[in-house]
Design an enzyme around this catalytic site. Structure first.
Site, PDB file in Angstrom:
ATOM      1  N   ASP A 135       0.847  -1.200   0.000  1.00 50.42           N
ATOM      2  CA  ASP A 135       0.000   0.000   0.000  1.00 50.42           C
ATOM      3  C   ASP A 135       0.888   1.259   0.000  1.00 50.42           C
ATOM      4  O   ASP A 135       1.817   1.359   0.812  1.00 50.42           O
ATOM      5  CB  ASP A 135      -0.861  -0.047   1.279  1.00 50.42           C
ATOM      6  CG  ASP A 135      -1.970   0.982   1.302  1.00 50.42           C
ATOM      7  OD1 ASP A 135      -2.424   1.394   0.230  1.00 50.42           O
ATOM      8  OD2 ASP A 135      -2.394   1.350   2.426  1.00 50.42           O
ATOM      9  N   HIS A 136       0.626   2.189  -0.892  1.00 45.05           N
ATOM     10  CA  HIS A 136       1.357   3.471  -0.955  1.00 45.05           C
ATOM     11  C   HIS A 136       2.878   3.308  -0.956  1.00 45.05           C
ATOM     12  O   HIS A 136       3.581   3.854  -0.093  1.00 45.05           O
ATOM     13  CB  HIS A 136       0.947   4.390   0.208  1.00 45.05           C
ATOM     14  CG  HIS A 136      -0.474   4.856   0.112  1.00 45.05           C
ATOM     15  ND1 HIS A 136      -0.885   5.842  -0.752  1.00 45.05           N
ATOM     16  CD2 HIS A 136      -1.593   4.443   0.758  1.00 45.05           C
ATOM     17  CE1 HIS A 136      -2.196   6.017  -0.633  1.00 45.05           C
ATOM     18  NE2 HIS A 136      -2.653   5.176   0.275  1.00 45.05           N
ATOM     19  N   HIS A 156      -9.335   4.796  -2.523  1.00 44.58           N
ATOM     20  CA  HIS A 156      -8.646   4.883  -1.225  1.00 44.58           C
ATOM     21  C   HIS A 156      -9.535   5.646  -0.247  1.00 44.58           C
ATOM     22  O   HIS A 156     -10.542   6.229  -0.628  1.00 44.58           O
ATOM     23  CB  HIS A 156      -7.307   5.617  -1.396  1.00 44.58           C
ATOM     24  CG  HIS A 156      -6.245   4.750  -1.970  1.00 44.58           C
ATOM     25  ND1 HIS A 156      -5.124   4.375  -1.276  1.00 44.58           N
ATOM     26  CD2 HIS A 156      -6.154   4.136  -3.176  1.00 44.58           C
ATOM     27  CE1 HIS A 156      -4.377   3.604  -2.028  1.00 44.58           C
ATOM     28  NE2 HIS A 156      -4.981   3.440  -3.197  1.00 44.58           N
ATOM     29  N   ARG A 206      -4.593 -12.067  26.254  1.00 46.64           N
ATOM     30  CA  ARG A 206      -5.394 -12.920  25.375  1.00 46.64           C
ATOM     31  C   ARG A 206      -6.899 -12.656  25.389  1.00 46.64           C
ATOM     32  O   ARG A 206      -7.514 -12.690  24.312  1.00 46.64           O
ATOM     33  CB  ARG A 206      -5.082 -14.392  25.661  1.00 46.64           C
ATOM     34  CG  ARG A 206      -3.690 -14.753  25.167  1.00 46.64           C
ATOM     35  CD  ARG A 206      -3.198 -16.059  25.705  1.00 46.64           C
ATOM     36  NE  ARG A 206      -3.082 -16.036  27.158  1.00 46.64           N
ATOM     37  CZ  ARG A 206      -2.437 -16.954  27.864  1.00 46.64           C
ATOM     38  NH1 ARG A 206      -1.879 -17.979  27.264  1.00 46.64           N
ATOM     39  NH2 ARG A 206      -2.358 -16.866  29.176  1.00 46.64           N
ATOM     40  N   ASN A 262     -10.322   0.455  -0.340  1.00 40.69           N
ATOM     41  CA  ASN A 262      -9.301   0.398   0.728  1.00 40.69           C
ATOM     42  C   ASN A 262      -9.862   0.784   2.090  1.00 40.69           C
ATOM     43  O   ASN A 262     -10.407   1.886   2.249  1.00 40.69           O
ATOM     44  CB  ASN A 262      -8.171   1.372   0.401  1.00 40.69           C
ATOM     45  CG  ASN A 262      -7.274   0.875  -0.713  1.00 40.69           C
ATOM     46  OD1 ASN A 262      -7.604  -0.084  -1.403  1.00 40.69           O
ATOM     47  ND2 ASN A 262      -6.146   1.529  -0.889  1.00 40.69           N
TER      48      ASN A 262
HETATM   49  P1  13P Z   1      -9.058   4.722   5.337  1.00 31.98           P
HETATM   50  O1  13P Z   1      -8.220   5.658   6.134  1.00 31.98           O
HETATM   51  O2  13P Z   1     -10.354   5.356   4.937  1.00 31.98           O
HETATM   52  O3  13P Z   1      -9.298   3.429   6.017  1.00 31.98           O
HETATM   53  O4  13P Z   1      -8.281   4.421   3.967  1.00 31.98           O
HETATM   54  C1  13P Z   1      -7.268   3.451   3.906  1.00 31.98           C
HETATM   55  C2  13P Z   1      -6.481   3.498   2.650  1.00 31.98           C
HETATM   56  O5  13P Z   1      -6.816   4.163   1.688  1.00 31.98           O
HETATM   57  C3  13P Z   1      -5.262   2.690   2.587  1.00 31.98           C
HETATM   58  O6  13P Z   1      -4.547   2.870   1.411  1.00 31.98           O
HETATM   59  O1  G3H Z   2      -3.361   4.941   3.498  1.00 39.26           O
HETATM   60  C1  G3H Z   2      -2.705   4.688   4.488  1.00 39.26           C
HETATM   61  C2  G3H Z   2      -3.033   3.497   5.292  1.00 39.26           C
HETATM   62  O2  G3H Z   2      -4.142   3.761   6.116  1.00 39.26           O
HETATM   63  C3  G3H Z   2      -1.826   3.010   6.036  1.00 39.26           C
HETATM   64  O3  G3H Z   2      -1.588   3.700   7.210  1.00 39.26           O
HETATM   65  O4  G3H Z   2       0.846   4.203   7.018  1.00 39.26           O
HETATM   66  O5  G3H Z   2      -0.348   4.334   9.227  1.00 39.26           O
HETATM   67  O6  G3H Z   2       0.101   2.115   8.153  1.00 39.26           O
HETATM   68  P1  G3H Z   2      -0.143   3.578   7.944  1.00 39.26           P
HETATM   69 ZN    ZN Z   3      -4.631   4.898   0.683  1.00 42.22          ZN
END
Ligand code: 13P
Ligand code: G3H
Ligand code: ZN
Length: 328
Positions: A93-94, A220, A290, A263
């Site tokens: 992701d990203h 996203h 737990r 996402n």
């Molecule tokens: P949200 O912050 O809306 O859950 O989006 C997540 C996202 O786009 C991860 O790439």
């Molecule tokens: O778009 C971003 C995602 O919500 C990931 O978030 O970089 O804090 O893991 P993070």
């Molecule tokens: Zn995103």
């Protein structure tokens, strides 16, 4: 079974969207697999065909560095063995260029996202093209992004943020990407909209019309930030401000216009936060990790099932399996 995101999109396009869920730890991983197989309480529960879905596991750069990226890989490979019925993609992701190359070389990720959306169009195309060439040589697919999602507190209706259809067509043609994240009014995080706001489905329609037939788009910032979960957090000592997210009833209309991947990260964090806060509030003598962990895995599995019902992916798993078999 690990497949690419685009293999999942073939079955989904125009009918439903595949949920793309971010994970960071073991409890999220187990809850995610159970939820996508319609199992709630234990790993051994029978698969619920009417609730089971294919899905995408998203790993952010933050998740990779939370402890060590190798823990995530071995945890997910183990989940693949514990839940042999599951069909899913493993997606970065990203990603930056450097992290994309690392994931492509790893042999574990089936899909990477290069996020060069902050760059001018030409540079975004140039960077994405480099990733595509390396990824495709190893059978890995690439998601790219064009347009700017609104930031926290930002007025995301500002049309400058939305993806321009002409640019999108040019971008896809020249970059060779396999799917495109488009900006249609959403933003990342818990504080998306001050009041009610809807997606720019009109813009999505224009994008669908101009992109190649069947080309998958990605949304996203799609958490719905349910008031019920925010209230549970605040009633258990949390301090979240008034907020709202994407209306879950807009997932399917977006899917019908070509959004194949939705996402969701923030909503999973809200479930985590509410369950752990309530658990410690209701059992202050407990110091065992737990009991809240078990409650969370079950609550997260139930929440994933609910999300998949809204995305239209629940109940589609056997259809995906059949279409993969026919196509391979
Ligand atoms: P949200 O912050 O809306 O859950 O989006 C997540 C996202 O786009 C991860 O790439
Ligand atoms: O778009 C971003 C995602 O919500 C990931 O978030 O970089 O804090 O893991 P993070
Ligand atoms: Zn995103």
């Amino acid at each position: 079974m690990i497949v690419t995101t685009n293999e999942l999109f073939k079955n989904a396009y125009g009918r439903y969207a595949v949920g793309a869920y971010n994970i960071n730890n073991l409890e999220q991983c187990v809850g995610l697999f159970r939820g996508n197989l319609g199992k709630s309480k234990t790993n051994e529960d029978p698969v619920n065909a009417s609730g089971s879905a294919s899905f995408i596991i998203q790993i952010s750069r933050g998740a990779r560095s939370y402890s060590d990226k190798r823990f995530l890989e071995s945890m997910i490979r183990t989940a693949d063995q514990v839940f042999p019925e599951a069909i899913f993609a493993v997606h970065l992701d990203h990603g930056t260029e450097e992290v994309c190359y690392d994931c492509i070389a790893s042999g574990f990720y089936s899909s990477v996202m290069i996020d060069a959306s902050h760059e001018p169009l030409d540079k975004n195309i140039e960077i994405t093209r480099r990733i595509v060439d390396r990824a495709h040589a190893k059978g890995i697919v690439v998601e790219a992004e064009l347009g700017q999602l609104g930031g926290v507190e930002e007025d995301v209706t500002g049309s400058v943020c939305l993806t321009e259809p002409d640019q999108a067509a040019e971008f896809v043609r020249h970059s060779g990407c396999d799917s495109l994240a488009v900006a249609i009014g959403t933003s990342h995080g818990a504080y998306k909209f001050a009041g009610s706001q809807s997606l720019h489905l009109d813009r999505l329609k224009e994008l669908q019309a101009i992109l190649p037939k069947g080309f998958p788009m990605v949304m996203h910032g799609s958490s719905s930030v349910p008031k019920a979960w925010v209230d549970r957090i605040n009633n258990a000592g949390g301090k979240m401000r008034d907020t709202s997210g994407v209306n879950e009833d807009q997932y399917l209309p977006a899917a019908k216009l070509g959004v194949c991947k939705v996402n969701i990260d923030t909503d999973g964090r809200l479930v985590w936060c509410a369950v752990y806060r309530e658990s410690f509030r209701d059992d202050p003598a407990n110091f065992d990790l737990r009991p809240p962990g078990k409650q969370f895995m079950q609550a997260y599995a139930d929440y994933i099932l609910h999300k998949n019902q809204k995305l239209g992916s629940a109940g589609q798993l056997e259809g995906v399996r059949a279409s993969l078999a026919a196509y391979k």
